[in-house]
Design a protein around this motif. Structure first.
Motif: not given
Length: 248
Positions: A89-95
């Protein structure tokens, strides 16, 4: 009691959101219970209970006279369904995605090789779940549930007691991966030949081919995820460009 539990869970969700969203970085000390209670409009007791929940999930550490300190990601219960949900819910990152894919690559192909070498592997069960996946893309059944059962069968049929016990934990990781890579029945249908190759290699007792087929399947999922990741995260154009990374 129901109202208290709701306030407690709301407080947990909000504070966890602060942490996974970066408002408070690792090693930062959170505001006092009274300050958090004032901001959330809840009692000190509710805040204290919320902190106990987050301590149990490894996200914070409460030390007398030192306050409540945010813990690094490596200390979190990363397989916990709530922790997974908060991070999504916080937003996805590439990492996050790269670590998820590398984790799958480090475990699942090996499990597939063991499954193929196991003379007692339930090949008919794996074939059944594949057929359920194939039926689901045409509207008959739940594709994600059949896909999860397909992969869990490989873990459970590996013949390795530690991998079998890992299956429930892997289920949460797999659900995240599936929800990101399978965004339509068209993408699900495109993955069927790769799943069939995995099933055929395992049922055919070919460990090397099983490892290779499952590696191919996971790497294809990675490509699918990065194709849709910028759109699925929302946010500003700059943020979507950052998540997408350099274009080939």
């Amino acid at each position: 009691m129901a109202i208290l539990r709701t306030r407690h869970q709301d407080a947990v969700d909000v504070i966890a959101g602060w942490i996974v969203g970066g408002r408070f970085a690792a090693d930062a000390v959170l505001p006092t219970e009274d300050e958090i209670g004032d901001e959330l409009g809840v009692s000190r007791t509710v805040v204290r209970e919320a902190m106990r929940t987050l301590v149990a999930k490894g996200m914070v550490n409460v030390r007398r006279r030192h306050g409540t300190q945010v813990q690094p990601v490596d200390s979190w219960s990363l397989f916990d369904p709530q922790v997974v949900s908060w991070r999504l819910s916080s937003g996805l990152t590439r990492e996050f995605i790269e670590d998820l894919i590398h984790f799958r690559l480090g475990i699942e192909p090996y499990a597939a090789g063991l499954a193929a070498a196991n003379p007692e592997f339930p090949g008919e069960r794996l074939d059944l779940y594949f057929r359920r996946m194939a039926a689901a893309v045409d509207g008959d059944g739940d594709y994600h549930q059949a896909d999860l059962a397909f992969h869990e069968t490989i873990f459970l049929g590996s013949g390795n007691q530690f991998l079998r016990q890992l299956a429930p934990l892997m289920a949460n990781t797999l659900r995240v991966s599936f929800s990101l890579s399978v965004i339509s029945m068209d993408s699900a249908r495109a993955s069927l030949p790769m799943h069939r190759a995995v099933a055929d290699a395992i049922i055919g007792r070919d460990p090397e081919a099983a490892r290779a087929a499952l590696t191919t399947l996971i790497e294809a999922a990675r490509e699918d995820i990065f194709q849709v990741l910028p759109l699925s995260t929302g946010g500003t154009n700059a943020e979507r460009d950052r998540l997408a990374g350099p274009r080939a």
